[in-house]
Design a protein around this motif. Structure first.
Motif, short mmCIF file in Angstrom:
data_model
loop_
_atom_site.label_atom_id
_atom_site.label_comp_id
_atom_site.label_asym_id
_atom_site.label_seq_id
_atom_site.Cartn_x
_atom_site.Cartn_y
_atom_site.Cartn_z
N ASN A 141 0.73 -1.04 -0.03
CA ASN A 141 -0.07 -0.13 -0.02
C ASN A 141 0.72 1.40 -0.20
O ASN A 141 0.35 2.32 -0.07
CB ASN A 141 -0.88 -0.04 1.07
N LEU A 142 2.25 1.28 -0.06
CA LEU A 142 2.97 2.16 0.04
C LEU A 142 3.95 2.15 -1.20
O LEU A 142 5.04 3.06 -1.19
CB LEU A 142 3.89 2.59 1.36
N ASP A 143 3.62 1.48 -2.42
CA ASP A 143 4.71 1.35 -3.24
C ASP A 143 5.01 2.67 -4.17
O ASP A 143 6.10 2.82 -4.61
CB ASP A 143 3.88 0.21 -4.44
N ASP A 144 4.10 3.62 -3.94
CA ASP A 144 4.17 4.77 -4.60
C ASP A 144 4.48 6.12 -3.75
O ASP A 144 4.75 7.27 -4.19
CB ASP A 144 2.72 5.34 -5.21
N VAL A 145 5.29 5.69 -2.46
CA VAL A 145 5.55 6.93 -1.72
C VAL A 145 6.99 6.66 -1.37
O VAL A 145 7.34 5.47 -0.84
CB VAL A 145 4.72 6.64 -0.66
N THR A 146 7.65 7.54 -1.60
CA THR A 146 9.21 7.49 -1.35
C THR A 146 9.63 7.87 0.07
O THR A 146 8.98 8.96 0.57
CB THR A 146 10.21 8.24 -2.60
N ASP A 147 10.82 7.66 0.34
CA ASP A 147 11.27 8.01 1.61
C ASP A 147 11.50 9.53 1.69
O ASP A 147 11.22 10.16 2.51
CB ASP A 147 12.52 7.33 2.13
N GLU A 148 12.08 10.13 0.55
CA GLU A 148 12.24 11.36 0.17
C GLU A 148 10.93 12.44 0.14
O GLU A 148 11.00 13.34 0.87
CB GLU A 148 12.96 11.69 -1.06
N ALA A 149 10.07 11.94 -0.21
CA ALA A 149 8.73 12.38 -0.16
C ALA A 149 8.09 12.50 1.07
O ALA A 149 7.59 13.38 1.55
CB ALA A 149 7.68 11.69 -1.11
N ILE A 150 8.25 11.42 1.91
CA ILE A 150 7.79 11.39 3.40
C ILE A 150 8.47 12.47 4.41
O ILE A 150 8.00 13.33 4.98
CB ILE A 150 8.06 10.15 4.08
N GLU A 151 9.98 12.54 4.01
CA GLU A 151 10.65 13.62 4.71
C GLU A 151 10.25 14.86 4.25
O GLU A 151 10.38 15.84 5.22
CB GLU A 151 12.27 13.34 4.54
#
Length: 251
Positions: free
Chosen positions: A231-241
């Protein structure tokens, strides 16, 4: 479930004209990270699609052992961000007709973007970096009355958006908040005025949240089919930060 980030019960009660039955509920946190951990920990929610402008779920998912059917993070600048969350919600209503939806708007969370704020508060970048620290230290020209008016403007903006979204929603919809907001109140035993939504601060202004139930009388069949991919395939660590930095949680 529609979540208005940082929405106090008392201000919602005063400003909202959304149809439905309103109650006050107690949140499981005084800020978003605590709310996410308190409501999602050790839960597999394959009946739920989560659309959010707040990345704390993505940041903590592995730690809290949680999974929804699909998670979409919306991270862009205001005012476009609010519209994009609505557009993503409408798309999800069509794509997932048999799933529950969590739609997490960021307003009335700062930065403040209304007309009064544009004329009387610093710009969005300065708000993120300096507004609350300067208010706490007394080194700001912004008064508590200015802050409340700007906060109310943000709430009015998102309430109008939610009112429009109601036209697309079927069945029972609840409008609530992850936590409230301090707007210059003195918080015992602290002897100075506090702002924002500090962690572990369980006072009425932060944990009393709205619980507005709107029901059009129609029902939907909900299924719990598991997702075909993470469910998080489209979310990157960089985007979260980047998202957490824009919300003022990290430097």
């Amino acid at each position: 479930l529609i979540i208005l980030d940082s929405c106090r019960y008392d201000v919602f009660e005063e400003r909202s004209s959304l149809s439905g039955d309103l109650e006050c509920r107690i949140s499981r946190g005084s800020m978003s990270e605590e709310f996410i951990k308190g409501n999602f920990k050790n839960k597999t929610l394959h009946d739920t699609v989560y659309i959010s402008g707040n990345s704390w779920y993505a940041q903590t998912q592995d730690e809290i052992d949680a999974e929804v059917h699909h998670y979409t993070m919306i991270d862009s600048e205001y005012p476009e961000k609010t519209k994009k969350i609505t557009e993503a919600a409408i798309s999800a209503i069509k794509q997932y007709p048999n799933k529950r939806l969590i739609i997490h708007y960021m307003l009335p969370h700062f930065p403040y973007i209304g007309e009064f704020a544009k004329q009387n508060l610093p710009d969005k970048t300065v708000q993120r970096e300096q507004l609350f620290p300067k208010l706490v230290s007394g080194d700001s020209n912004v008064t508590d009355e200015d802050l409340k008016r700007a906060y109310e403007e943000n709430l009015d903006i998102v309430l109008e958006e939610v009112s429009d979204l109601f036209e697309y929603l079927i069945g029972k919809t609840v409008v609530t908040a992850d936590h409230g907001e301090l707007l210059g109140e003195r918080v015992y035993p602290i002897h100075y005025c506090e702002y924002g939504h500090p962690k572990n601060t369980y006072v009425p202004e932060l944990v009393n949240v709205p619980w507005l139930v709107h029901d059009d009388g129609n029902g939907r069949k909900i299924n719990s089919d598991p997702p075909s991919k993470s469910n998080l395939d489209d979310v990157t660590d960089e985007a979260i930060e980047k998202n957490l930095r824009n919300l003022g949680y990290i430097d």
